[in-house]
Design a protein around this motif. Sequence first.
Motif, PDB file in Angstrom:
ATOM      1  N   TYR A  75     -91.982 -65.709  16.288  1.00 13.94           N
ATOM      2  CA  TYR A  75     -92.522 -65.494  14.947  1.00 13.94           C
ATOM      3  C   TYR A  75     -93.431 -64.272  14.918  1.00 13.94           C
ATOM      4  O   TYR A  75     -93.385 -63.461  13.980  1.00 13.94           O
ATOM      5  N   GLU A  78     -91.556 -61.060  14.739  1.00 11.43           N
ATOM      6  CA  GLU A  78     -91.042 -60.824  13.389  1.00 11.43           C
ATOM      7  C   GLU A  78     -92.159 -60.405  12.445  1.00 11.43           C
ATOM      8  O   GLU A  78     -91.965 -59.533  11.589  1.00 11.43           O
ATOM      9  N   ALA A  79     -93.327 -61.001  12.580  1.00 10.20           N
ATOM     10  CA  ALA A  79     -94.454 -60.653  11.717  1.00 10.20           C
ATOM     11  C   ALA A  79     -94.878 -59.202  11.925  1.00 10.20           C
ATOM     12  O   ALA A  79     -95.216 -58.500  10.963  1.00 10.20           O
ATOM     13  N   GLY A  83     -94.190 -57.095   8.874  1.00  7.91           N
ATOM     14  CA  GLY A  83     -95.409 -57.396   8.151  1.00  7.91           C
ATOM     15  C   GLY A  83     -96.044 -56.251   7.395  1.00  7.91           C
ATOM     16  O   GLY A  83     -96.914 -56.470   6.546  1.00  7.91           O
ATOM     17  N   LEU A  89     -93.451 -60.719   2.878  1.00 10.79           N
ATOM     18  CA  LEU A  89     -94.376 -61.834   3.073  1.00 10.79           C
ATOM     19  C   LEU A  89     -93.808 -63.188   2.644  1.00 10.79           C
ATOM     20  O   LEU A  89     -94.017 -64.186   3.340  1.00 10.79           O
ATOM     21  N   LEU A  92     -91.744 -64.449   5.488  1.00  8.14           N
ATOM     22  CA  LEU A  92     -92.573 -64.824   6.626  1.00  8.14           C
ATOM     23  C   LEU A  92     -93.309 -66.135   6.365  1.00  8.14           C
ATOM     24  O   LEU A  92     -93.494 -66.946   7.276  1.00  8.14           O
ATOM     25  N   ALA A  96     -93.046 -69.546   8.484  1.00 13.71           N
ATOM     26  CA  ALA A  96     -94.242 -70.216   9.003  1.00 13.71           C
ATOM     27  C   ALA A  96     -94.213 -71.700   8.687  1.00 13.71           C
ATOM     28  O   ALA A  96     -94.667 -72.528   9.491  1.00 13.71           O
ATOM     29  N   THR A 157    -101.960 -60.889  13.688  1.00 11.61           N
ATOM     30  CA  THR A 157    -101.617 -59.474  13.765  1.00 11.61           C
ATOM     31  C   THR A 157    -102.626 -58.712  12.909  1.00 11.61           C
ATOM     32  O   THR A 157    -103.507 -59.301  12.287  1.00 11.61           O
ATOM     33  N   LEU A 160    -101.657 -60.041   9.340  1.00 11.52           N
ATOM     34  CA  LEU A 160    -101.388 -61.436   9.004  1.00 11.52           C
ATOM     35  C   LEU A 160    -102.096 -62.369   9.971  1.00 11.52           C
ATOM     36  O   LEU A 160    -102.135 -62.130  11.181  1.00 11.52           O
ATOM     37  N   TRP A 210    -102.351 -69.731   5.728  1.00 10.46           N
ATOM     38  CA  TRP A 210    -101.600 -68.473   5.630  1.00 10.46           C
ATOM     39  C   TRP A 210    -102.507 -67.438   4.992  1.00 10.46           C
ATOM     40  O   TRP A 210    -103.001 -67.638   3.889  1.00 10.46           O
ATOM     41  N   PRO A 212    -102.545 -63.246   4.483  1.00  7.17           N
ATOM     42  CA  PRO A 212    -102.288 -61.814   4.655  1.00  7.17           C
ATOM     43  C   PRO A 212    -103.611 -61.058   4.741  1.00  7.17           C
ATOM     44  O   PRO A 212    -104.563 -61.350   4.006  1.00  7.17           O
TER      45      PRO A 212
END
Length: 301
Positions: A75, A78-79, A83, A89, A92, A96, A157, A160, A210, A212
Amino acid sequence: MSATGTSAAVWELLDGGVKGVAKKFSQDRGQALVTAGGRAVVLAVADGHGSRAHFRSEMGARWAVEKFTSCARVYAQEAVRRGDDAANLPRLLAEARTLPQQVVHAWRRRVLTHEANSPAHGGNTTSSGPAPAAAGGSAPEADLAVYGSTLIGVVLTERLLVCWQLGDGDIVLVDEDGTTRMPLYTGPDMGDETESLCEPEAWRKARLHWQPLTGGGPPPGVLISTDGLSKSFADHEGFLAFASGVRSRAASHGVAAVQAQLPDWLGHAAKYSGDDATLAGAFPVIGRTPARPGPDNDDSH
Protein backbone atom coordinates in the motif's frame (compact mmCIF):
# COMPACT_ATOMS: atom_id res chain seq x y z
CA MET A 1 12.12 13.05 -2.62
CA SER A 2 9.01 14.56 -4.18
CA ALA A 3 8.11 14.08 -7.79
CA THR A 4 9.40 17.59 -8.65
CA GLY A 5 12.76 17.00 -7.00
CA THR A 6 12.25 19.55 -4.21
CA SER A 7 13.29 19.02 -0.58
CA ALA A 8 11.84 15.94 0.99
CA ALA A 9 11.29 14.37 4.34
CA VAL A 10 13.47 11.51 5.38
CA TRP A 11 12.34 9.46 8.31
CA GLU A 12 14.00 8.69 11.60
CA LEU A 13 12.52 5.73 13.44
CA LEU A 14 11.96 4.54 16.98
CA ASP A 15 11.23 0.94 17.91
CA GLY A 16 11.42 -0.74 21.29
CA GLY A 17 9.63 -2.97 23.75
CA VAL A 18 9.97 -4.47 27.23
CA LYS A 19 8.14 -7.26 29.00
CA GLY A 20 5.93 -6.61 31.98
CA VAL A 21 7.14 -7.10 35.52
CA ALA A 22 6.99 -10.76 36.63
CA LYS A 23 6.12 -11.96 33.12
CA LYS A 24 8.12 -14.81 31.61
CA PHE A 25 8.10 -13.18 28.18
CA SER A 26 6.40 -10.38 26.30
CA GLN A 27 3.21 -10.87 24.30
CA ASP A 28 3.89 -7.62 22.42
CA ARG A 29 5.51 -7.19 19.03
CA GLY A 30 6.44 -4.06 17.11
CA GLN A 31 8.25 -2.90 13.99
CA ALA A 32 9.22 0.36 12.28
CA LEU A 33 10.66 0.43 8.77
CA VAL A 34 11.10 2.63 5.72
CA THR A 35 9.99 1.47 2.30
CA ALA A 36 9.25 2.80 -1.21
CA GLY A 37 12.84 3.91 -1.70
CA GLY A 38 12.92 5.74 1.60
CA ARG A 39 9.79 7.80 0.85
CA ALA A 40 7.36 6.01 3.19
CA VAL A 41 7.22 4.57 6.68
CA VAL A 42 5.35 1.52 7.95
CA LEU A 43 4.77 1.17 11.70
CA ALA A 44 3.05 -1.67 13.54
CA VAL A 45 2.51 -2.83 17.11
CA ALA A 46 0.47 -5.77 18.35
CA ASP A 47 -0.48 -6.88 21.85
CA GLY A 48 -1.23 -10.56 22.39
CA HIS A 49 -3.93 -10.98 25.02
CA GLY A 50 -1.75 -13.18 27.21
CA SER A 51 -4.38 -14.78 29.44
CA ARG A 52 -4.84 -18.53 29.88
CA ALA A 53 -7.35 -18.70 27.04
CA HIS A 54 -4.83 -17.02 24.72
CA PHE A 55 -1.72 -19.01 25.55
CA ARG A 56 -0.22 -18.65 22.07
CA SER A 57 -0.94 -14.96 21.78
CA GLU A 58 2.72 -13.99 21.46
CA MET A 59 2.65 -15.90 18.16
CA GLY A 60 -0.55 -14.14 17.17
CA ALA A 61 1.04 -10.76 17.87
CA ARG A 62 4.18 -11.62 15.91
CA TRP A 63 2.18 -12.75 12.89
CA ALA A 64 -0.10 -9.72 13.15
CA VAL A 65 2.89 -7.42 12.76
CA GLU A 66 4.37 -9.56 9.98
CA LYS A 67 1.17 -9.70 7.95
CA PHE A 68 0.32 -6.04 8.42
CA THR A 69 3.83 -5.03 7.40
CA SER A 70 3.66 -7.18 4.27
CA CYS A 71 0.32 -5.72 3.17
CA ALA A 72 1.16 -2.16 4.22
CA ARG A 73 4.41 -2.12 2.25
CA VAL A 74 2.47 -2.72 -0.94
CA TYR A 75 0.00 0.00 0.00
CA ALA A 76 2.80 2.44 0.89
CA GLN A 77 4.46 1.94 -2.47
CA GLU A 78 1.17 2.71 -4.21
CA ALA A 79 0.62 5.76 -2.01
CA VAL A 80 4.03 7.13 -2.97
CA ARG A 81 3.57 6.32 -6.64
CA ARG A 82 0.12 7.91 -6.92
CA GLY A 83 -0.13 10.23 -3.94
CA ASP A 84 1.13 13.42 -5.59
CA ASP A 85 -2.04 13.61 -7.68
CA ALA A 86 -5.14 14.46 -5.62
CA ALA A 87 -7.28 12.70 -8.20
CA ASN A 88 -5.89 9.40 -6.92
CA LEU A 89 -6.92 9.95 -3.31
CA PRO A 90 -10.39 8.36 -3.57
CA ARG A 91 -8.84 5.16 -4.94
CA LEU A 92 -6.19 5.15 -2.20
CA LEU A 93 -8.91 5.65 0.42
CA ALA A 94 -10.89 2.72 -0.97
CA GLU A 95 -7.77 0.54 -0.82
CA ALA A 96 -7.09 1.67 2.75
CA ARG A 97 -10.56 0.49 3.74
CA THR A 98 -9.91 -2.98 2.35
CA LEU A 99 -6.48 -3.45 3.93
CA PRO A 100 -7.77 -4.71 7.32
CA GLN A 101 -9.57 -7.58 5.60
CA GLN A 102 -6.40 -8.49 3.71
CA VAL A 103 -4.40 -8.50 6.95
CA VAL A 104 -6.96 -10.54 8.90
CA HIS A 105 -7.19 -13.17 6.15
CA ALA A 106 -3.40 -13.41 5.93
CA TRP A 107 -3.15 -13.68 9.73
CA ARG A 108 -5.77 -16.43 9.84
CA ARG A 109 -3.98 -18.40 7.13
CA ARG A 110 -0.74 -18.22 9.10
CA VAL A 111 -2.47 -19.31 12.31
CA LEU A 112 -4.24 -22.19 10.58
CA THR A 113 -1.00 -23.38 9.01
CA HIS A 114 0.58 -23.50 12.45
CA GLU A 115 -2.47 -25.24 13.88
CA ALA A 116 -2.36 -27.89 11.18
CA ASN A 117 1.19 -28.77 12.20
CA SER A 118 0.93 -28.20 15.94
CA PRO A 119 -2.66 -28.13 17.27
CA ALA A 120 -2.97 -25.93 20.33
CA HIS A 121 -5.17 -28.49 22.11
CA GLY A 122 -3.76 -31.70 20.72
CA GLY A 123 -6.47 -31.84 18.08
CA ASN A 124 -9.28 -32.82 20.43
CA THR A 125 -9.93 -29.99 22.86
CA THR A 126 -10.70 -26.30 22.96
CA SER A 127 -9.79 -23.73 25.59
CA SER A 128 -13.03 -24.57 27.42
CA GLY A 129 -12.85 -28.36 27.23
CA PRO A 130 -13.40 -31.16 24.70
CA ALA A 131 -14.12 -29.89 21.22
CA PRO A 132 -17.33 -31.04 19.59
CA ALA A 133 -16.98 -32.78 16.27
CA ALA A 134 -17.68 -30.61 13.27
CA ALA A 135 -20.50 -31.44 10.89
CA GLY A 136 -19.94 -34.77 9.21
CA GLY A 137 -17.53 -35.94 11.90
CA SER A 138 -14.58 -33.92 10.56
CA ALA A 139 -11.90 -32.43 12.81
CA PRO A 140 -12.97 -29.44 14.95
CA GLU A 141 -12.17 -25.94 13.79
CA ALA A 142 -9.02 -24.29 15.16
CA ASP A 143 -9.42 -22.25 18.31
CA LEU A 144 -8.26 -18.89 16.99
CA ALA A 145 -8.72 -17.30 20.42
CA VAL A 146 -5.54 -19.06 21.51
CA TYR A 147 -3.65 -16.64 19.23
CA GLY A 148 -5.70 -13.52 20.00
CA SER A 149 -4.04 -10.16 19.52
CA THR A 150 -4.72 -6.50 18.91
CA LEU A 151 -3.10 -4.58 16.06
CA ILE A 152 -2.21 -0.95 15.29
CA GLY A 153 -0.61 -0.01 11.97
CA VAL A 154 0.43 3.15 10.15
CA VAL A 155 1.55 4.15 6.67
CA LEU A 156 3.12 7.61 6.46
CA THR A 157 4.36 9.48 3.39
CA GLU A 158 4.94 13.17 2.68
CA ARG A 159 1.45 13.36 1.24
CA LEU A 160 -0.59 10.92 3.28
CA LEU A 161 -1.08 9.52 6.77
CA VAL A 162 -3.21 6.40 7.23
CA CYS A 163 -3.74 4.68 10.59
CA TRP A 164 -5.58 1.46 11.32
CA GLN A 165 -6.51 0.13 14.76
CA LEU A 166 -8.12 -3.07 15.97
CA GLY A 167 -8.39 -3.29 19.73
CA ASP A 168 -6.69 -1.23 22.41
CA GLY A 169 -3.43 0.71 22.26
CA ASP A 170 -2.63 4.29 21.29
CA ILE A 171 -1.77 6.42 18.26
CA VAL A 172 -0.37 9.89 18.96
CA LEU A 173 0.42 12.49 16.30
CA VAL A 174 2.96 15.09 17.43
CA ASP A 175 3.54 18.31 15.48
CA GLU A 176 6.80 20.25 15.43
CA ASP A 177 5.56 22.56 18.18
CA GLY A 178 4.71 19.63 20.46
CA THR A 179 0.96 19.73 19.84
CA THR A 180 -0.51 16.26 20.23
CA ARG A 181 -3.57 14.57 18.74
CA MET A 182 -4.98 11.08 19.10
CA PRO A 183 -7.09 10.53 15.98
CA LEU A 184 -8.63 7.20 17.02
CA TYR A 185 -8.87 7.75 20.77
CA THR A 186 -12.27 6.74 22.18
CA GLY A 187 -11.73 7.47 25.86
CA PRO A 188 -10.21 5.52 28.74
CA ASP A 189 -10.36 1.72 28.59
CA MET A 190 -13.17 0.18 30.59
CA GLY A 191 -11.80 -3.11 31.90
CA ASP A 192 -9.67 -5.58 29.98
CA GLU A 193 -12.04 -6.42 27.12
CA THR A 194 -10.86 -5.42 23.65
CA GLU A 195 -11.47 -6.23 20.01
CA SER A 196 -9.22 -8.93 18.62
CA LEU A 197 -7.93 -10.44 15.42
CA CYS A 198 -9.34 -13.77 16.56
CA GLU A 199 -12.98 -12.62 16.34
CA PRO A 200 -15.17 -13.58 13.37
CA GLU A 201 -14.86 -11.00 10.57
CA ALA A 202 -12.52 -8.98 12.79
CA TRP A 203 -11.77 -6.52 9.99
CA ARG A 204 -15.23 -5.02 10.41
CA LYS A 205 -14.17 -3.69 13.83
CA ALA A 206 -10.99 -2.03 12.60
CA ARG A 207 -10.96 1.77 12.82
CA LEU A 208 -9.42 3.97 10.12
CA HIS A 209 -7.85 7.43 10.22
CA TRP A 210 -7.28 8.91 6.77
CA GLN A 211 -5.42 12.22 6.47
CA PRO A 212 -4.07 13.71 3.24
CA LEU A 213 -1.15 15.97 4.16
CA THR A 214 -1.89 19.00 2.02
CA GLY A 215 -1.26 21.85 4.46
CA GLY A 216 2.24 22.62 3.19
CA GLY A 217 3.99 21.90 6.49
CA PRO A 218 6.03 18.85 7.41
CA PRO A 219 4.26 15.59 8.21
CA PRO A 220 3.54 15.01 11.90
CA GLY A 221 5.61 12.70 14.03
CA VAL A 222 3.74 9.49 14.77
CA LEU A 223 4.02 7.32 17.87
CA ILE A 224 2.07 4.09 18.29
CA SER A 225 2.16 1.93 21.40
CA THR A 226 0.50 -0.97 23.15
CA ASP A 227 -1.68 -0.06 26.10
CA GLY A 228 0.95 -1.07 28.64
CA LEU A 229 2.62 2.29 28.02
CA SER A 230 -0.36 4.61 28.47
CA LYS A 231 -1.61 2.61 31.48
CA SER A 232 1.60 3.46 33.31
CA PHE A 233 0.64 7.15 33.55
CA ALA A 234 -1.60 8.55 36.24
CA ASP A 235 -3.78 10.35 33.68
CA HIS A 236 -4.27 10.88 29.98
CA GLU A 237 -2.55 14.28 30.03
CA GLY A 238 0.59 12.70 31.45
CA PHE A 239 0.75 10.24 28.57
CA LEU A 240 0.35 13.05 26.02
CA ALA A 241 3.08 15.04 27.76
CA PHE A 242 5.35 12.01 27.43
CA ALA A 243 4.65 11.83 23.67
CA SER A 244 5.32 15.54 23.25
CA GLY A 245 8.52 15.16 25.26
CA VAL A 246 9.74 12.35 23.03
CA ARG A 247 9.44 14.61 19.98
CA SER A 248 11.08 17.53 21.83
CA ARG A 249 13.99 15.40 22.95
CA ALA A 250 14.38 13.93 19.47
CA ALA A 251 14.61 17.46 18.07
CA SER A 252 17.14 18.64 20.65
CA HIS A 253 19.28 15.52 21.13
CA GLY A 254 18.60 13.44 18.03
CA VAL A 255 16.48 10.38 17.46
CA ALA A 256 19.45 8.09 18.04
CA ALA A 257 19.75 9.43 21.59
CA VAL A 258 16.03 8.84 22.18
CA GLN A 259 16.32 5.31 20.78
CA ALA A 260 19.17 4.62 23.21
CA GLN A 261 17.04 5.75 26.15
CA LEU A 262 13.84 4.07 25.01
CA PRO A 263 14.41 0.73 26.82
CA ASP A 264 14.86 2.57 30.12
CA TRP A 265 11.72 4.66 29.58
CA LEU A 266 9.63 1.65 28.63
CA GLY A 267 11.06 -0.37 31.50
CA HIS A 268 10.06 2.38 33.91
CA ALA A 269 6.55 2.34 32.44
CA ALA A 270 6.31 -1.44 32.76
CA LYS A 271 7.07 -1.21 36.47
CA TYR A 272 3.98 0.94 36.95
CA SER A 273 1.54 -0.81 34.62
CA GLY A 274 2.83 -4.34 35.17
CA ASP A 275 2.19 -4.93 31.48
CA ASP A 276 4.39 -5.26 28.42
CA ALA A 277 5.12 -1.91 26.79
CA THR A 278 6.00 -1.53 23.11
CA LEU A 279 6.42 1.63 21.02
CA ALA A 280 7.16 2.34 17.37
CA GLY A 281 7.47 5.81 15.89
CA ALA A 282 8.65 7.99 13.03
CA PHE A 283 9.71 11.63 12.81
CA PRO A 284 10.29 13.57 9.58
CA VAL A 285 13.59 15.32 8.98
CA ILE A 286 13.12 17.93 6.28
CA GLY A 287 15.61 18.94 3.63
CA ARG A 288 17.92 15.93 3.51
CA THR A 289 18.14 13.67 0.49
CA PRO A 290 16.50 10.36 1.39
CA ALA A 291 18.45 7.16 1.02
CA ARG A 292 17.15 4.90 -1.70
CA PRO A 293 17.58 1.31 -0.60
CA GLY A 294 16.44 -1.43 -2.93
CA PRO A 295 13.12 -3.18 -2.33
CA ASP A 296 14.82 -6.03 -0.47
CA ASN A 297 17.09 -3.78 1.56
CA ASP A 298 14.72 -1.39 3.30
CA ASP A 299 15.98 -0.15 6.63
CA SER A 300 14.22 -1.58 9.65
CA HIS A 301 14.67 -1.24 13.39
